[in-house]
Design a protein around this motif. Structure first.
Motif, PDB file in Angstrom:
ATOM      1  N   ALA A  23       0.835  -1.197   0.000  1.00 50.36           N
ATOM      2  CA  ALA A  23       0.000   0.000   0.000  1.00 50.36           C
ATOM      3  C   ALA A  23       0.869   1.245   0.000  1.00 50.36           C
ATOM      4  O   ALA A  23       1.773   1.384   0.834  1.00 50.36           O
ATOM      5  CB  ALA A  23      -0.917  -0.004   1.209  1.00 50.36           C
ATOM      6  N   ALA A  24       0.579   2.137  -0.926  1.00 51.77           N
ATOM      7  CA  ALA A  24       1.354   3.366  -1.055  1.00 51.77           C
ATOM      8  C   ALA A  24       0.581   4.548  -0.493  1.00 51.77           C
ATOM      9  O   ALA A  24      -0.647   4.605  -0.573  1.00 51.77           O
ATOM     10  CB  ALA A  24       1.696   3.616  -2.517  1.00 51.77           C
ATOM     11  N   SER A  25       1.309   5.498   0.061  1.00 49.61           N
ATOM     12  CA  SER A  25       0.728   6.747   0.525  1.00 49.61           C
ATOM     13  C   SER A  25       1.718   7.869   0.273  1.00 49.61           C
ATOM     14  O   SER A  25       2.910   7.628   0.085  1.00 49.61           O
ATOM     15  CB  SER A  25       0.364   6.682   2.010  1.00 49.61           C
ATOM     16  OG  SER A  25       1.522   6.459   2.797  1.00 49.61           O
ATOM     17  N   GLY A  26       1.200   9.086   0.243  1.00 54.99           N
ATOM     18  CA  GLY A  26       2.061  10.238   0.026  1.00 54.99           C
ATOM     19  C   GLY A  26       2.259  10.592  -1.418  1.00 54.99           C
ATOM     20  O   GLY A  26       2.682  11.707  -1.743  1.00 54.99           O
ATOM     21  N   SER A  27       1.980   9.670  -2.304  1.00 57.49           N
ATOM     22  CA  SER A  27       2.120   9.913  -3.726  1.00 57.49           C
ATOM     23  C   SER A  27       1.351   8.829  -4.471  1.00 57.49           C
ATOM     24  O   SER A  27       1.043   7.777  -3.917  1.00 57.49           O
ATOM     25  CB  SER A  27       3.588   9.892  -4.135  1.00 57.49           C
ATOM     26  OG  SER A  27       3.738  10.348  -5.459  1.00 57.49           O
ATOM     27  N   ALA A  28       1.054   9.104  -5.728  1.00 53.33           N
ATOM     28  CA  ALA A  28       0.278   8.155  -6.520  1.00 53.33           C
ATOM     29  C   ALA A  28       1.176   7.102  -7.130  1.00 53.33           C
ATOM     30  O   ALA A  28       2.168   7.415  -7.800  1.00 53.33           O
ATOM     31  CB  ALA A  28      -0.484   8.895  -7.610  1.00 53.33           C
ATOM     32  N   LEU A  29       0.799   5.851  -6.927  1.00 53.71           N
ATOM     33  CA  LEU A  29       1.624   4.745  -7.404  1.00 53.71           C
ATOM     34  C   LEU A  29       1.611   4.637  -8.932  1.00 53.71           C
ATOM     35  O   LEU A  29       2.445   3.938  -9.503  1.00 53.71           O
ATOM     36  CB  LEU A  29       1.117   3.436  -6.782  1.00 53.71           C
ATOM     37  CG  LEU A  29       2.101   2.287  -6.634  1.00 53.71           C
ATOM     38  CD1 LEU A  29       3.336   2.703  -5.868  1.00 53.71           C
ATOM     39  CD2 LEU A  29       1.429   1.115  -5.953  1.00 53.71           C
TER      40      LEU A  29
END
Length: 128
Positions: A23-29
């Motif tokens: 899961a990514a956060s802070g920016s768009a994967l």
């Protein structure tokens, strides 16, 4: 700043399946190529596979190519590693990594240095 969090690891019997999430956060994967790596006990970190920015190309290391698949869900900002027919030799800590690239047909799993964002890892243990 992109942050990655892996989940989905655990203890599974030989022949079982697991799906790891990154899961990514802070920016768009959807601007990042994503790689999956693993590090077994006493071993160096090795590449498992990767997926390009738009998800159109995946590469899997030959030793697991028939059992593992990689995907991305940009709506959920998450990448996945589906692992089927697990073997004891798959026991390792699994890491996802990402790098911001400007072309959508490139990814690598032969180089840890190519990636500049890493998750903390999730343990996968396969019992015989």
């Amino acid at each position: 700043q992109l942050q990655l969090v892996e989940s989905g690891g655990g203890l599974v019997q030989s022949g079982g399946s697991l799906r790891l999430s990154c899961a990514a956060s802070g920016s768009a994967l959807d601007s990042y190529a994503v790689g999956w790596f693993r590090q077994g006990p006493g071993q160096e970190r090795e590449g498992v596979g990767c997926i390009t920015v738009n998800g159109g190309i995946t590469k899997i290391t030959p030793s697991v190519k028939d059992r593992f698949t990689i995907s991305k869900d940009h709506a959920k900002n998450t990448a996945y590693l589906q692992m089927n027919n697990l073997e004891a030799g798959d026991t390792a800590i699994y890491y996802c990594a990402a790098v911001d690239v400007y072309v959508d047909y490139v990814c690598r799993f032969d180089s840890v240095e190519w990636y500049d964002n890493w998750g903390q890892g999730t343990q996968v243990t396969v019992s015989a």
